[in-house]
Design an enzyme around this catalytic site. Sequence first.
Site, PDB file in Angstrom:
ATOM      1  N   GLY A 145      38.878  50.509  40.921  1.00 12.53           N
ATOM      2  CA  GLY A 145      38.484  49.278  41.593  1.00 12.53           C
ATOM      3  C   GLY A 145      38.029  48.183  40.643  1.00 12.53           C
ATOM      4  O   GLY A 145      37.107  48.397  39.881  1.00 12.53           O
ATOM      5  N   SER A 146      38.663  47.010  40.677  1.00  9.77           N
ATOM      6  CA  SER A 146      38.360  46.004  39.675  1.00  9.77           C
ATOM      7  C   SER A 146      39.117  44.705  39.950  1.00  9.77           C
ATOM      8  O   SER A 146      39.621  44.478  41.034  1.00  9.77           O
ATOM      9  CB  SER A 146      38.738  46.550  38.294  1.00  9.77           C
ATOM     10  OG  SER A 146      40.003  47.194  38.364  1.00  9.77           O
ATOM     11  N   ARG A 147      39.227  43.856  38.901  1.00  8.93           N
ATOM     12  CA  ARG A 147      39.870  42.554  39.053  1.00  8.93           C
ATOM     13  C   ARG A 147      40.391  42.061  37.708  1.00  8.93           C
ATOM     14  O   ARG A 147      39.856  42.426  36.656  1.00  8.93           O
ATOM     15  CB  ARG A 147      38.839  41.592  39.618  1.00  8.93           C
ATOM     16  CG  ARG A 147      39.102  40.114  39.434  1.00  8.93           C
ATOM     17  CD  ARG A 147      37.977  39.334  40.071  1.00  8.93           C
ATOM     18  NE  ARG A 147      37.749  38.054  39.444  1.00  8.93           N
ATOM     19  CZ  ARG A 147      36.691  37.293  39.661  1.00  8.93           C
ATOM     20  NH1 ARG A 147      35.744  37.699  40.484  1.00  8.93           N
ATOM     21  NH2 ARG A 147      36.565  36.138  39.055  1.00  8.93           N
TER      22      ARG A 147
END
Length: 230
Positions: free
Chosen positions: A187-189
């Site tokens: 989970g990240s960006r």
Amino acid sequence: MNMLKIVAVPMHKEGRKFVAIFAAVTLLLGLIWEPLFWLGVGATVWCYYFFRDPVRVIPQQDGLVISPADGVVSLIEEVTPAADLGLGDAPLTRVSVFMNVFNCHVNRAPVAGTVTNVVYHHGKFLNASLDKASEHNERNSVTIETGHGVRIGVVQIAGLVARRIVCFVKEGDTLGAGHRFGLIRFGSRLDIYLPLGVSPLVSVGQTAVAGETILADLLTPNLSRPGLPE
């Protein structure tokens, strides 16, 4: 169509040890209580697909900036880039692609060129969809210079669940557009900084596919985003 190619998606080697751990825990849970075994099977399958590394069809047109990540375009805004990117002090358009835990997390180079800068920062683990995550979260900044001397900044940002940013490249490496340069676990960006005067070709809420979705055209910088008046 070969159904095996749909079901058995290739997995990146970074995921092998995690799948092995999930599988081992699943076997132990099965010795305790059978329903726990099937929960473990589901978790192991999810882990396998988290680290999936599907083949992508990379656009071959010169001058395109392509998405480095699978996910949803969560932010498009004018901001001053971080100093470690070496992109100057003028505000640039930043396109943020948010990856949830079900997206493919292999990151791909947005353009072909030479890596001129790689800087890692320790930080917090705020929700990666928030604007302030770009400044406060753990992150890894990579700058790529194209053969025409144009520099593109791309930043891997950890999220609430992510605890490990992996970068496969170093300064001086040469990348092709769409080549794998890293991944972020769980989970990240990713933030992409476009050159001054270049308009994005995506809109907030749009789904992006790493290595395939076109974010901008460096050779036609003034094109409008879909659905917006010219």
